[in-house]
Design a protein around this motif. Structure first.
Motif, PDB file in Angstrom:
ATOM      1  N   ASP A 119      28.624  77.972  44.172  1.00 29.01           N
ATOM      2  CA  ASP A 119      28.257  78.489  45.489  1.00 29.01           C
ATOM      3  C   ASP A 119      26.758  78.465  45.745  1.00 29.01           C
ATOM      4  O   ASP A 119      26.271  79.104  46.677  1.00 29.01           O
ATOM      5  N   ALA A 120      26.004  77.708  44.935  1.00 29.80           N
ATOM      6  CA  ALA A 120      24.559  77.610  45.158  1.00 29.80           C
ATOM      7  C   ALA A 120      24.245  76.992  46.517  1.00 29.80           C
ATOM      8  O   ALA A 120      23.209  77.291  47.126  1.00 29.80           O
ATOM      9  N   SER A 121      25.131  76.147  47.009  1.00 29.69           N
ATOM     10  CA  SER A 121      24.878  75.489  48.304  1.00 29.69           C
ATOM     11  C   SER A 121      24.810  76.490  49.446  1.00 29.69           C
ATOM     12  O   SER A 121      24.153  76.235  50.465  1.00 29.69           O
ATOM     13  N   THR A 122      25.486  77.646  49.302  1.00 22.81           N
ATOM     14  CA  THR A 122      25.432  78.643  50.376  1.00 22.81           C
ATOM     15  C   THR A 122      24.020  79.202  50.528  1.00 22.81           C
ATOM     16  O   THR A 122      23.616  79.595  51.626  1.00 22.81           O
ATOM     17  N   ALA A 127      18.939  79.078  53.855  1.00 19.28           N
ATOM     18  CA  ALA A 127      17.531  78.710  54.042  1.00 19.28           C
ATOM     19  C   ALA A 127      17.378  77.688  55.167  1.00 19.28           C
ATOM     20  O   ALA A 127      16.425  77.751  55.957  1.00 19.28           O
ATOM     21  N   THR A 128      18.313  76.754  55.248  1.00 14.42           N
ATOM     22  CA  THR A 128      18.294  75.769  56.336  1.00 14.42           C
ATOM     23  C   THR A 128      18.435  76.457  57.682  1.00 14.42           C
ATOM     24  O   THR A 128      17.769  76.093  58.660  1.00 14.42           O
ATOM     25  N   ASP A 129      19.278  77.481  57.736  1.00 12.30           N
ATOM     26  CA  ASP A 129      19.441  78.243  58.966  1.00 12.30           C
ATOM     27  C   ASP A 129      18.161  79.011  59.314  1.00 12.30           C
ATOM     28  O   ASP A 129      17.853  79.214  60.500  1.00 12.30           O
ATOM     29  N   LEU A 153      22.043  84.391  46.780  1.00 10.96           N
ATOM     30  CA  LEU A 153      21.324  84.173  45.520  1.00 10.96           C
ATOM     31  C   LEU A 153      21.792  85.148  44.444  1.00 10.96           C
ATOM     32  O   LEU A 153      22.102  84.749  43.304  1.00 10.96           O
ATOM     33  N   LEU A 154      21.853  86.422  44.791  1.00 15.68           N
ATOM     34  CA  LEU A 154      22.239  87.436  43.811  1.00 15.68           C
ATOM     35  C   LEU A 154      23.695  87.290  43.401  1.00 15.68           C
ATOM     36  O   LEU A 154      24.048  87.476  42.230  1.00 15.68           O
ATOM     37  N   VAL A 203      20.559  73.966  44.002  1.00 19.64           N
ATOM     38  CA  VAL A 203      21.592  72.938  44.178  1.00 19.64           C
ATOM     39  C   VAL A 203      21.446  71.819  43.153  1.00 19.64           C
ATOM     40  O   VAL A 203      22.450  71.271  42.665  1.00 19.64           O
ATOM     41  N   THR A 204      20.207  71.490  42.784  1.00 16.89           N
ATOM     42  CA  THR A 204      19.998  70.430  41.793  1.00 16.89           C
ATOM     43  C   THR A 204      20.187  70.912  40.363  1.00 16.89           C
ATOM     44  O   THR A 204      20.139  70.116  39.424  1.00 16.89           O
TER      45      THR A 204
END
Length: 232
Positions: A119-122, A127-129, A153-154, A203-204
């Motif tokens: 779920d790191a992409s969330t 951040a993109t938002d 993150l948490l 994400v990486t």
């Protein structure tokens, strides 16, 4: 975090804010009958409000004394309700600095653990938002994305205690929306870019990089608050 409503909530909110503001100082005795008369409520409503304040460490019933106000050393300082009250009090900047220093010890570790998580992409999405909200000059959307970023993150760390801490962080972030003295309440693109860097590294799967980026994000934010804090 919505403010509670109703008679019980009115008494609770007013007494809690008075205690945190110092209007009801440590050692003062709260007389239920006086509170009931002031608010035009029953003593049972007052007693329920006092029970909540006791659970938050703001008051304590004492034999032959009554319900006595406690000092800040006894308060549940990580409870979202107490954070909200302190955020509306003269302790606003102090609370921001204190909890940012605590977050410096938590969120970089969470970022290291969250790197490469499913779920790191969330976190990156949030951040993109934030960046999108900057482009639209939408401070409300920025705040909501910021809350999602730190909660994500948490939570992505896989550590249940860190995930629980997300409620504390959210309450702290939301106090900034009503602080007229705070010149950094509104969105800033630089801050959004720092959030995005953390998200990209998560994400990486770069745990060390994500941890360092999260530490830098919080360090800069703390320095901004210290610089803006009023001198006494």
């Amino acid at each position: 975090m919505p403010t509670p409503r109703g008679l019980h909530a009115q008494v609770l909110e007013t007494l809690g804010q008075r205690i945190v503001d110092g209007e009801l100082a440590a050692g003062a005795v709260v007389r239920p009958e006086h509170v009931a008369d002031e608010f035009g409520v029953s003593r049972s409503v007052v007693r329920e409000a006092l029970r909540v304040l006791q659970s938050l460490g703001l008051v304590e019933p004492r034999q032959r004394v009554g319900t006595q106000v406690l000092g800040a050393a006894s308060w549940e300082l990580l409870a979202p309700t107490v954070i909200r009250w302190r955020g509306a009090s003269p302790a606003y900047f102090t609370q921001q600095r204190e909890l940012l220093e605590l977050r410096l010890g938590v969120e970089p570790v969470a970022a290291t653990l969250a790197a490469g998580a499913a779920d790191a992409s969330t976190v990156l999405d949030a951040a993109t938002d934030m960046l999108d909200a900057c482009a639209r000059e939408d401070s409300r959307a920025y705040l909501e994305a910021d809350v999602r970023f730190h909660r994500g993150l948490l939570t992505a760390s896989g550590n249940a205690v860190f995930a629980h801490f997300a409620g504390t962080v959210e309450a702290l972030l939301r106090t900034r929306t009503s602080e007229a003295r705070d010149t950094i309440t509104e969105w800033t693109r630089d801050a959004a870019e720092r959030h995005a860097e953390v998200g990209r590294l998560l994400v990486t799967g770069d745990g060390a990089g994500a941890g360092a980026a999260a530490r830098e994000l919080l360090r800069v934010t703390r320095e901004e608050f210290v610089a803006e804090a009023p001198t006494t």
